[in-house]
Scaffold this active site. Structure first.
Site, PDB file in Angstrom:
ATOM      1  N   GLY A  56       0.857  -1.189   0.000  1.00 50.01           N
ATOM      2  CA  GLY A  56       0.000   0.000   0.000  1.00 50.01           C
ATOM      3  C   GLY A  56       0.884   1.227   0.000  1.00 50.01           C
ATOM      4  O   GLY A  56       2.070   1.135   0.313  1.00 50.01           O
ATOM      5  N   CYS A  83       5.207  -6.158   1.749  1.00 46.31           N
ATOM      6  CA  CYS A  83       5.534  -4.728   1.737  1.00 46.31           C
ATOM      7  C   CYS A  83       4.794  -3.993   2.856  1.00 46.31           C
ATOM      8  O   CYS A  83       5.058  -4.249   4.027  1.00 46.31           O
ATOM      9  CB  CYS A  83       5.258  -4.140   0.358  1.00 46.31           C
ATOM     10  N   TYR A  84       3.838  -3.123   2.535  1.00 48.20           N
ATOM     11  CA  TYR A  84       3.093  -2.442   3.611  1.00 48.20           C
ATOM     12  C   TYR A  84       2.494  -3.466   4.563  1.00 48.20           C
ATOM     13  O   TYR A  84       2.481  -3.269   5.785  1.00 48.20           O
ATOM     14  CB  TYR A  84       1.979  -1.576   3.000  1.00 48.20           C
ATOM     15  N   HIS A 171       8.311  -7.781  -3.041  1.00 48.32           N
ATOM     16  CA  HIS A 171       7.064  -8.226  -3.676  1.00 48.32           C
ATOM     17  C   HIS A 171       7.256  -9.572  -4.380  1.00 48.32           C
ATOM     18  O   HIS A 171       7.716  -9.604  -5.529  1.00 48.32           O
ATOM     19  CB  HIS A 171       6.607  -7.186  -4.708  1.00 48.32           C
ATOM     20  N   GLU A 173       5.056 -11.322  -5.674  1.00 43.69           N
ATOM     21  CA  GLU A 173       4.043 -11.511  -6.724  1.00 43.69           C
ATOM     22  C   GLU A 173       4.467 -10.989  -8.086  1.00 43.69           C
ATOM     23  O   GLU A 173       3.891 -11.349  -9.099  1.00 43.69           O
ATOM     24  CB  GLU A 173       2.712 -10.857  -6.302  1.00 43.69           C
ATOM     25  N   SER A 225     -19.577  -9.597 -28.461  1.00 41.35           N
ATOM     26  CA  SER A 225     -18.702  -8.736 -29.270  1.00 41.35           C
ATOM     27  C   SER A 225     -17.777  -9.566 -30.138  1.00 41.35           C
ATOM     28  O   SER A 225     -17.125  -9.049 -31.036  1.00 41.35           O
ATOM     29  CB  SER A 225     -17.858  -7.862 -28.343  1.00 41.35           C
ATOM     30  N   GLY A 226     -17.702 -10.857 -29.822  1.00 44.02           N
ATOM     31  CA  GLY A 226     -16.744 -11.689 -30.551  1.00 44.02           C
ATOM     32  C   GLY A 226     -15.424 -11.777 -29.814  1.00 44.02           C
ATOM     33  O   GLY A 226     -14.549 -12.553 -30.160  1.00 44.02           O
ATOM     34  N   GLY A 227     -15.267 -10.953 -28.755  1.00 37.09           N
ATOM     35  CA  GLY A 227     -14.068 -11.031 -27.918  1.00 37.09           C
ATOM     36  C   GLY A 227     -14.126 -12.279 -27.034  1.00 37.09           C
ATOM     37  O   GLY A 227     -15.154 -12.961 -26.973  1.00 37.09           O
ATOM     38  N   VAL A 228     -13.032 -12.540 -26.363  1.00 36.36           N
ATOM     39  CA  VAL A 228     -12.944 -13.766 -25.565  1.00 36.36           C
ATOM     40  C   VAL A 228     -13.997 -13.796 -24.452  1.00 36.36           C
ATOM     41  O   VAL A 228     -14.704 -14.793 -24.284  1.00 36.36           O
ATOM     42  CB  VAL A 228     -11.534 -13.892 -24.912  1.00 36.36           C
ATOM     43  N   ASP A 229     -14.109 -12.700 -23.714  1.00 36.33           N
ATOM     44  CA  ASP A 229     -14.964 -12.729 -22.528  1.00 36.33           C
ATOM     45  C   ASP A 229     -16.432 -12.973 -22.869  1.00 36.33           C
ATOM     46  O   ASP A 229     -17.075 -13.860 -22.305  1.00 36.33           O
ATOM     47  CB  ASP A 229     -14.848 -11.419 -21.732  1.00 36.33           C
ATOM     48  N   SER A 230     -16.971 -12.175 -23.808  1.00 37.72           N
ATOM     49  CA  SER A 230     -18.392 -12.368 -24.092  1.00 37.72           C
ATOM     50  C   SER A 230     -18.624 -13.699 -24.795  1.00 37.72           C
ATOM     51  O   SER A 230     -19.666 -14.336 -24.602  1.00 37.72           O
ATOM     52  CB  SER A 230     -18.967 -11.194 -24.886  1.00 37.72           C
ATOM     53  N   SER A 231     -17.651 -14.178 -25.562  1.00 35.88           N
ATOM     54  CA  SER A 231     -17.825 -15.473 -26.229  1.00 35.88           C
ATOM     55  C   SER A 231     -17.875 -16.608 -25.213  1.00 35.88           C
ATOM     56  O   SER A 231     -18.706 -17.517 -25.316  1.00 35.88           O
ATOM     57  CB  SER A 231     -16.672 -15.746 -27.199  1.00 35.88           C
ATOM     58  N   LYS A 371      -8.316 -13.246 -16.844  1.00 33.63           N
ATOM     59  CA  LYS A 371      -8.340 -13.522 -18.289  1.00 33.63           C
ATOM     60  C   LYS A 371      -7.813 -14.921 -18.635  1.00 33.63           C
ATOM     61  O   LYS A 371      -8.403 -15.636 -19.439  1.00 33.63           O
ATOM     62  CB  LYS A 371      -7.474 -12.473 -18.993  1.00 33.63           C
TER      63      LYS A 371
END
Ligand code: XMP
Length: 515
Positions: A56, A83-84, A171, A173, A225-231, A371
C-alpha cells in the site's frame, strides 16, 4: 456459496493486488481480493485457508493509515504480509518500522538467512527480488526471526512459524522477483496446507449448474462482441439454458477484416455454439453518426451510445427477456474500485451494460475469473484456440485506430493493412510474446513515388507491444525482415497507402491504442 478453499487477499491499496490473487490462483487455489475494511467476523465467516496482506502507498505511522484489528493475527490462519502488509504486521505486533535513509526501488539482491524457512523452501540462498519501499522494518516483533535481508533492509523477510505468520518487505508476486512464484506457492500450498481445488473444468460445470438454477425457465440476452470474454460467457450460458439464450452481435462496421463472419461462424446457424444468434449489420448508422467527427473521446462516446441504441432496439423486439448476460471479468470488478487502489483508466466497453434497458437481473458468469482463467474455461467448453487466444480488441474497434474522421475508405485501408500485418507476424512466429499487435491509420498523407507516378497517400502505423497487464507496455522488438515484408505488402496491396511506420513508444508515455 462457493465451496473452494479460499486465500483472502486483504487490500491495503497497493498496485499489485490483482497480481497477488492471480499468482495464488496459478497454484490452483481460489483467491479473492477484499478491502481492508472487511470485518473480522466476515473473515471468520469466509473461513480462509490463508490471508495475504497487500502492499500500500502509506506509512504505518501516518495519521489514519489503513490498518486492521490485531486480533487478525490470533485467528490461527496463516498470514503473509507483503511490503506495507509486512510493516503493518511488524507494527501491530510490537516490532519497529522506520523511514529508511535510502528508499529501495527495483531489482535488489536478497539473501535468504534461514534456509529452513518453509516460505523459502527450494529458493536459492542469493536471489533477486523486487523492492519498492521507503519505510522498512528495523526490528522484528518478539517471537519472530529474520529470514532474509538485503543491503539496505535488515529485515527483508521475517516469520513466526509457530503462529504461521510470515512477511516479506519485497514483492514476491511480481515477475521481477526471480523466485517469487515459488515463495507464493510455498505459502499457499505448503504453509496454508491447501489441496488445490480450483480447476477450470470443475468451474465450468458448476457455473453452468448455478446459471441453470438461477435462470430457471427464463430467457437471457447476451451482448456478444466476438471477444474472448463475451464469447466464453455466451458459451457457458448456452450450456446452461440452451436456446433460451439469445446473443445479439452488433456489427458496427469497425471490426477487423472478416471478424463479423468469424463470430457468425461460431455462434450463427450451424455454428459450434447452439444459441439464438442475431447479427445486426449497423455499419451505415455508425458511419453516419461518425461523419465529420475527429475528436477521440467524442468518437468513443458516439460509438458506445449507438451500440446501446441498436442493442436496446433488438432487446425490445425479442421482448420478455429477464436476464442480461455480460462478460465482466475479475479485473473489471477490482478496477471498478474495491476500495483504495488507484482507479485505472476506465474504458467504455461497448459490449457493456445498457443500464436503461429493462432487465430483472444481470448475470455475470465470469466475474470471478482472470483472463487466463476465462481462456481455460473457453478451452474446456470446446472453443477453438484461435478464438480463445484472441488479442484484446477495444469496444470502439477500429474507430480508435483511425486518427481523425472515420470513413468507409479509411476503415477498409486499416482492415486490409492490419490483416496483412497479423498474417505475416503469425507466419513468422513473431507474434508469440506479444500482448497486442495491430495496424492503425495515421491522419498523415505524404508524397511518394510508385512506378513512374507521384502519390499522395496515407501512412499506416504498426504497433506491437509486450505487456502482461495492459496498464504498462513495452514496444516490441520485431525482426527487420518481417517489418520489411509487411511494409512491402501493405504499400503494394493496400490502395491509398504509400508509407508504413513502426511505433517504438512504450506505455507510458504512449497508450497502446492511438486514441
Ligand atoms: P490503452 O490504449 O488505454 O489500452 O493503453 C489498454 C487496453 O485497453 C483496450 N482498450 C479498450 N477496450 N474499450 C475497450 O473495451 C475501449 O474504449 C478501450 N480503449 C482501449 C486496449 O485495446 C488495450 O488492450
Amino acid at each position: 456459496m462457493r465451496k473452494n478453499e479460499l486465500i483472502l487477499v486483504l487490500d491495503f491499496g497497493g498496485q499489485y493486488n490483482q497480481l497477488i490473487a492471480r499468482r495464488v490462483r496459478e497454484c490452483s487455489v481460489y483467491a479473492e481480493v477484499h478491502p481492508c475494511t472487511i470485518s473480522i467476523d466476515k473473515i471468520r465467516e469466509l473461513s480462509p485457508k490463508g490471508i495475504i496482506l497487500t502492499g500500500g502507498p502509506e506509512s504505518v505511522y501516518k495519521e489514519n493509515a489503513l490498518t486492521y484489528d490485531r486480533e487478525l493475527f490470533n485467528l490461527g490462519v496463516p498470514i503473509l504480509g507483503i511490503c506495507y502488509g509486512s510493516q503493518l504486521m511488524a507494527h501491530l505486533l510490537g516490532g519497529r518500522v522506520e523511514k529508511a535513509d535510502t528508499s529501495e526501488y527495483g531489482h535488489t539482491e536478497v539473501t535468504v538467512e534461514d534456509k529452513s524457512s518453509k516460505l523459502f523452501a527450494e529458493v536459492s540462498k542469493n536471489t533477486v527480488c523486487w523492492m519498492s519501499h521507503t519505510d522498512r522494518i528495523t526490528q522484528a516483533p518478539e517471537g519472530f526471526s529474520v529470514t532474509a535481508s538485503t543491503a539496505n533492509c535488515p529485515v527483508a523477510a521475517m516469520e513466526n512459524a509457530a503462529r504461521k505468520l510470515y512477511a516479506t518487505q519485497f514483492h514476491p508476486e511480481v515477475a521481477h522477483t526471480a523466485e517469487g512464484a515459488k515463495m507464493i506457492r510455498n505459502f499457499v500450498r505448503n504453509i496454508c496446507a491447501t489441496k488445490g481445488d480450483w480447476q477450470m473444468g470443475a468451474f465450468a460445470k458448476e457455473e453452468a449448474e448455478r446459471l441453470k438454477a438461477k435462470i430457471g425457465d427464463g430467457k437471457a440476452l447476451c451482448a456478444l462482441s466476438g471477444g474472448v470474454d463475451s464469447s466464453v460467457a455466451a458459451t457457458l450460458l448456452s450450456k446452461a439454458i440452451g436456446k433460451r439464450l439469445t446473443c445479439v452481435f452488433v456489427d458496427h462496421g469497425l471490426l477487423r477484416k472478416n471478424e463479423g463472419d468469424e463470430v457468425e461462424a461460431v455462434f450463427g446457424k450451424n455454428g459450434i455454439v447452439d444459441v439464438n444468434f442475431i447479427r445486426i449489420n449497423a455499419k451505415d448508422r455508425f458511419y453516419a453518426k461518425l461523419k465529420g467527427v475527429t475528436e477521440p473521446e467524442k468518437k468513443r462516446k458516439i460509438i458506445g451510445e449507438e451500440f446501446i441504441r441498436v442493442f436496446e432496439e433488438e432487446a425490445k423486439k425479442i421482448g420478455k427477456v429477464d436476464f442480461l448476460a455480460q462478460g465482466t471479468i475479475y479485473p473489471d470488478v477490482i478496477e471498478s474500485g474495491l476500495n483504495k487502489s488507484a482507479v485505472i483508466k476506465s474504458h467504455h466497453n461497448v459490449g457493456g451494460l445498457p443500464d436503461f434497458v429493462d432487465f430483472k437481473e444481470i448475470v455475470e458468469p465470469l466475474r470471478l475469473l482472470f483472463k487466463d482463467e476465462v481462456r481455460a474455461v473457453g478451452r474446456e467448453l470446446g472453443l477453438s484456440d484461435a478464438l480463445v487466444n484472441r488479442q484484446p480488441f477495444p469496444g470502439p474497434g477500429l474507430g480508435i485506430r483511425i486518427i481523425g474522421e472515420v470513413t468507409e475508405e479509411k476503415v477498409k485501408i486499416v482492415q486490409d493493412a492490419d490483416a496483412i500485418y497479423r498474417e505475416e507476424l503469425e507466419k513468422a512466429g513473431a507474434h508469440k510474446n506479444l500482448g497486442q499487435y495491430f495496424a492503425a491509420l495515421t491522419n498523415m498523407r505524404s508524397v511518394g513515388v510508385m512506378g513512374d507516378g507521384r502519390t499522395y497517400d496515407y501512412a499506416v502505423a504498426l504497433r506491437a507491444v509486450e505487456t502482461g497487464d495492459f496498464m504498462t507496455a513495452k514496444s516490441a522488438y520485431l525482426p527487420w525482415e518481417v517489418l520489411a515484408k509487411v511494409t512491402t505488402r501493405i504499400v503494394n496491396e493496400v490502395k491509398g497507402v504509400n508509407r508504413v511506420f513502426y511505433d517504438c513508444t512504450g506505455k507510458p508515455p504512449g497508450t497502446i491504442e492511438f486514441e
